[in-house]
Write an enzyme that holds these catalytic residues in place. Structure first.
Site, PDB file in Angstrom:
ATOM      1  N   HIS A   1     -12.033   3.181   2.226  1.00  0.00           N
ATOM      2  CA  HIS A   1     -12.208   2.874   3.745  1.00  0.00           C
ATOM      3  C   HIS A   1     -12.240   4.128   4.614  1.00  0.00           C
ATOM      4  O   HIS A   1     -11.978   4.852   3.656  1.00  0.00           O
ATOM      5  CB  HIS A   1     -11.028   1.992   3.787  1.00  0.00           C
ATOM      6  CG  HIS A   1     -11.276   0.857   3.787  1.00  0.00           C
ATOM      7  ND1 HIS A   1     -12.299  -0.511   4.522  1.00  0.00           N
ATOM      8  CD2 HIS A   1     -10.887  -0.581   3.406  1.00  0.00           C
ATOM      9  CE1 HIS A   1     -12.511  -1.428   3.834  1.00  0.00           C
ATOM     10  NE2 HIS A   1     -10.769  -1.682   3.306  1.00  0.00           N
TER      11      HIS A   1
ATOM     12  N   LYS B   1      -4.778  -5.547  14.503  1.00  0.00           N
ATOM     13  CA  LYS B   1      -5.893  -6.357  15.583  1.00  0.00           C
ATOM     14  C   LYS B   1      -5.823  -7.206  16.480  1.00  0.00           C
ATOM     15  O   LYS B   1      -6.588  -7.290  17.728  1.00  0.00           O
ATOM     16  CB  LYS B   1      -7.291  -5.319  15.426  1.00  0.00           C
ATOM     17  CG  LYS B   1      -8.002  -4.432  16.369  1.00  0.00           C
ATOM     18  CD  LYS B   1      -9.276  -4.397  16.003  1.00  0.00           C
ATOM     19  CE  LYS B   1     -10.232  -4.754  16.580  1.00  0.00           C
ATOM     20  NZ  LYS B   1     -11.658  -5.857  16.233  1.00  0.00           N
TER      21      LYS B   1
END
Length: 942
Positions: free
Chosen positions: A159, A587
């Protein structure tokens, strides 16, 4: 330490003890800082050095002395700098953060070594856990039996949060080695020579480009990950096993701890991952493993110079030596050497067969390649048995035993590669296959029942779907090619090379059936559900959003209840893995709700699988954690012990991402300590808190309180992030999200595809850059937002009820590892945040009224969260229980603050002037360098 948090009260004894304890650390930091300053003066000139020193002095006065005048002077000074001057200052403070990290890592190892030498620390994390198990009545045999059925795996991912270049990391590793050597150098001449070598490496750093000029390719990411095997994993993992064997005498320790990778197989949102990159990943991993084995076998041959004139050998060893092509008369009586030369020749042939590469040494004629790692292991076992049976057991320990363990763990594949793809991509492939085969014209228009029906019928049909010679779309061809490559890899490297296929965005049972159908279509599922079906890969659902987590147990219940499904899973190895996503759930629903819904999902899954364990089905949870607390980060030991009782049970996989890989595994000794900690926590969670109803069970009132906090926190978070007018505009203006997108830090795009011409929304962002951006501007919102409002709402107004509820939360903090770990992690986030620095970023919001209003809301929630944390923990200062981190923050933040100030100024210039400005490229470079420096200073930013 955040300026909005109060400092710890000083006591002379504590301060003097801390100063004495940290004197070597301060000495290393001063040495590295002085060398860096000398290099800057030499490379950039005295005026540049004087500017950097002035910035440093003002920043220290502003931060440590709370000098407001110094802060204003610093702000005016930074605004007057040219683009070139800004870049020079940013590079200086960024490299200081890098060097401070090296010094702190060294000090951590130094303290441990001193404690061990003084008898203050006789056991590491693993030994302490083993002692706790023994005290609880868990026998060595029970521990070994638990490990025999365990599966523990750190999984390296690519990532885009690791902003460092490999060239920079390599130079920093060299500096770390040199700094470590200073502890054993006593002659002035030796220390002077050592300092010259450090200066050379710092000069190398200064003259090495910190940023990449092109975005990393997938192959670059593969090579970066493999560098950690050469420095750490290949040698340190066998040492962890050796420690266990020593602690469990007479017991066989199974190879339960293995490495995993996403790099090369993670296609979710990354069009650059293809069948070709997957094949390259397997090939490069095999080359790393085989070259390591070749080196070790060569060195072993040098060590095993034993003569048959002095010591006998087993018949099996004699036969192995006789098969060797080595005919050198000088080794006629050295059976071990001749056997190892033959083994080396076979390994060299294996390397050539798997990778097309040549071994470094070719002393004898070529030999047949090994068909499997098991064949190689069998030859090593012959050598081991012969040594043990002929009074040479001592020679097994130094090199042969670690090599045997390495082959058991790494095989020829090195690490298990996972496949991962989004469920909608699988569905699109299935839809095209059905349409071309004229089985259904519009599969995607079907409801869930319709999809299940047609998928189950096809999984019961032995015939393939593909039409020969039809020209399928490139997307479908590419997806099927990945599975075909996986099938070939299994045949070549063995069943451990690839074991899992993960379905991102699992929302329905049909998402899992679609993957199974594609496995069947490419030969990775054999038979039919009605007739002895067997799958080569584990179908792994990934539940990411709050809604997905709430549906997880229902989806798995329905999936395993399908006709023939449970039998197929049992027939395929009896393992069912479920992956839980920390980033997207945070999130989506905020810090507390994300963790609570993960906790609930784990508990419900364990309850679902409990009766299936009697049938032989093992549940393994795969935790998709990131570096920041907002993405599930934090200390591994506490995180594992905080899992619901009965959810670990010896089965655990966890992602290691971005800069966390560097901080944990770049240094061999620190890497081994982190691996030991992972094993220790897994053992305790599995054997001390094995089942719901054990000593680790949670009172119902704790669960009810957490559920209410989650409900309130979810509402507060959603209102702030998704329902507050202008919040999206504020986020894209007051954080460096747009500039982060321009960094060449990964092969994966930072946002999901959106409609042409559509404005970028928070919903379109991947969770990683979302979290990364908030960390850069020192708000760190994903690590605390919603918690303060939740506690405030839960406690209510003053009165008996409030006191009773507060007492309950305080008891939860003391007695419940899950709650205590959450608050400990939030404590760290709040300590690393700085709203005075964050206020500077508000200047970037064009609508001043909007910026002021939104920052005021954020600031108020931060204050509520900080106050709530203090009420529950009883601590009015941050990091009261982690003095080492508190000191680290206090010392490094004065050097981090200028990077944030400069980042704001550069962003302001770039956004107002655009690419037409003559200094645009220099300004953009400065922004990206500042992002790099802030990430290095905060350490766990992504």
């Amino acid at each position: 330490m955040s300026r909005t948090a109060r400092k710890a009260p000083a006591t002379p004894d504590r301060d003097s003890d801390a100063a004495l304890e940290n004197r070597p650390l301060v000495g290393d930091i001063r040495l590295l800082g002085r060398i860096l300053g000398d290099v800057i003066r030499e490379q950039e000139g005295r005026k540049a050095f004087a500017l950097i020193e002035r910035v440093r002095q003002l920043s220290v006065a502003c931060r440590l002395k709370q000098d407001a005048g110094a802060g204003r002077t610093l702000g005016r000074l930074l605004k007057r700098l040219s683009g070139d001057q800004m870049v020079s200052v940013i590079r200086a403070f960024s490299y200081f953060s890098h060097l401070a990290n090296i010094a702190e890592d060294r000090h951590q190892l130094r303290q441990r070594a001193q404690q061990e030498a003084q008898g203050e620390l006789q056991d590491g994390a693993l030994q302490l856990s083993l002692r706790r198990l023994a005290d609880a009545g868990v026998s060595e045999r029970q521990i070994a039996a638990s490990l025999a059925h365990a599966h523990l795996s750190p999984v390296l991912t690519a990532h885009p949060t690791e902003v460092q270049r490999k060239s920079i990391l390599d130079a920093e590793r060299a500096i770390a080695v040199l700094i470590a050597q200073r502890d054993s150098l006593h002659l002035e001449s030796e220390r002077a020579q050592n300092e010259l070598l450090i200066r050379a490496r710092v000069t190398q750093l200064w003259q090495t480009r910190m940023l990449r000029t092109v975005r990393l390719s997938v192959l670059d990411e593969i090579d970066n990950a493999l560098s950690y095997y050469q420095t750490t994993f290949l040698r340190q993992l066998p040492r962890v096993y050796a420690e266990l064997e020593q602690a469990l005498p007479g017991q066989t320790v199974a190879p339960f701890l293995r490495m995993g990778h996403w790099i090369g197989g993670d296609r979710d949102g990354n069009p650059n991952v293809t069948a070709a990159t997957l094949a390259s990943a397997f090939e490069r991993q095999a080359e790393v493993a085989l070259r390591f084995y070749l080196t070790e076998v060569h060195e072993l041959g040098a060590e095993l110079s034993l003569s048959q004139l002095l010591a006998g050998v087993s018949d099996e060893l004699a036969a192995l030596a006789a098969r060797s092509p080595d005919a050198n008369p000088h080794r006629v009586d050295e059976a071990y050497r001749r056997a190892l030369i033959g083994i080396y020749a076979r390994l060299a042939a294996t390397l050539q067969a798997f990778t097309g590469q040549e071994a470094l040494r070719h002393a004898v004629e070529p030999q047949p390649a090994y068909a499997s790692a098991e064949e190689f292991l069998a030859d090593l076992r012959v050598i081991e048995a012969s040594l043990r049976s002929h009074h040479a057991e001592a020679l097994v320990v130094p090199r042969l035993a670690p090599l045997i363990r390495a082959v058991q763990v790494f095989g020829f594949h090195l690490a298990t590669i996972d496949l991962r793809q989004s469920s909608d991509r699988h569905a699109a492939v299935v839809a095209e296959l059905l349409q071309v085969a004229r089985l259904h014209v519009d599969y995607l228009a079907l409801d869930e029942a319709g999809r299940r029906g047609i998928l189950l019928s096809l999984l019961d049909d032995a015939r393939p779907l593909r039409v020969v010679d039809h020209a399928y779309t490139q997307a479908t061809t590419d997806e099927l090619a990945v599975f075909a490559t996986a099938r070939d890899a299994l045949a070549c490297y063995g069943p451990a090379a690839i074991r899992h296929s993960i379905v991102s965005h699992t929302e329905e049972v049909s998402d899992l059936l679609e993957l199974l159908l594609l496995l069947k279509e490419t030969g990775l599922m054999q038979g039919t559900l009605a007739d002895a079906a067997r799958s080569s890969l584990i179908v792994v659902p990934l539940f990411e959003t709050i809604g997905d987590l709430r549906r997880a147990v229902g989806i798995m219940r329905e999936f395993l209840a399908l006709p023939g499904m449970l039998d197929m899973v049992l027939r395929s190895g009896g393992e069912q893995e479920v992956m839980l996503g920390y980033s997207d759930s945070n999130k989506d629903g905020g810090f507390f709700t994300s963790n609570w819904e993960l906790y609930r999902a784990e508990t419900e899954l364990v309850e679902l699988f409990a009766p299936l364990r009697k049938k032989g089905l093992v549940l393994r949870l795969f935790h998709g954690r990131g570096g920041t607390v907002g993405r599930g980060g934090g200390p591994n030991f506490q995180a594992i012990l905080a899992q619901p009782p009965g959810t670990v049970n010896g089965q655990l996989r966890v992602t290691e991402q971005g800069e966390v890989i560097t901080s944990k595994y770049a240094h061999p000794d620190i890497g081994r300590r982190n691996l030991e900690t992972l094993v220790a926590a897994t053992l305790e969670a599995s054997l001390l808190h094995a089942r719901p109803g054990s000593a680790g069970s949670v009172p119902e009132e704790f669960l009810q309180a957490a559920a209410e906090l989650s409900r309130l926190g979810f509402a507060a978070y959603r209102q702030l992030v998704y329902e507050t007018p202008g919040f999206s505009e504020y986020f894209f203006a007051a954080t460096p999200i747009r500039e982060i997108a321009g960094l060449k830090i990964g092969s994966r795009p930072p946002s999901r595809p959106r409609q042409a011409g559509g404005a970028l929304r928070i919903e379109d962002l991947r969770a990683i850059p979302w979290t990364f951006s908030w960390g850069q501007c020192r708000v760190a919102l994903p690590g605390w937002a919603g918690f303060g409002s939740a506690v405030e709402g839960y406690l209510g107004r003053n009165g008996p009820g409030r006191k009773r509820r507060l007492a309950l939360l305080q008891r939860m903090y003391r007695q419940w590892p899950f709650f205590r770990t959450l608050l400990s992690n939030m404590d760290m986030v709040l300590a690393k945040s700085d709203l005075h620095i964050a206020a500077r970023y508000v200047e970037l919001v064009e609508d001043r009224r909007l910026g002021k209003r939104l920052f005021g809301i954020i600031q108020a929630e931060w204050q509520r969260s900080s106050k709530a944390l203090g009420l529950i923990t009883g601590e009015s200062r941050r990091l009261a229980g982690n003095s080492a981190l508190a000191r680290s923050i206090e010392h490094r933040f004065p050097y981090l603050d200028p990077l944030n100030h400069l980042q704001v100024e550069l962003m302001r210039r770039y956004r107002s002037r655009g690419d037409t400005d003559p200094e645009a490229e220099r300004v953009r470079t400065g922004i990206h360098l500042s992002i790099n420096g802030v990430a290095a200073g905060l350490r766990n930013t992504g």
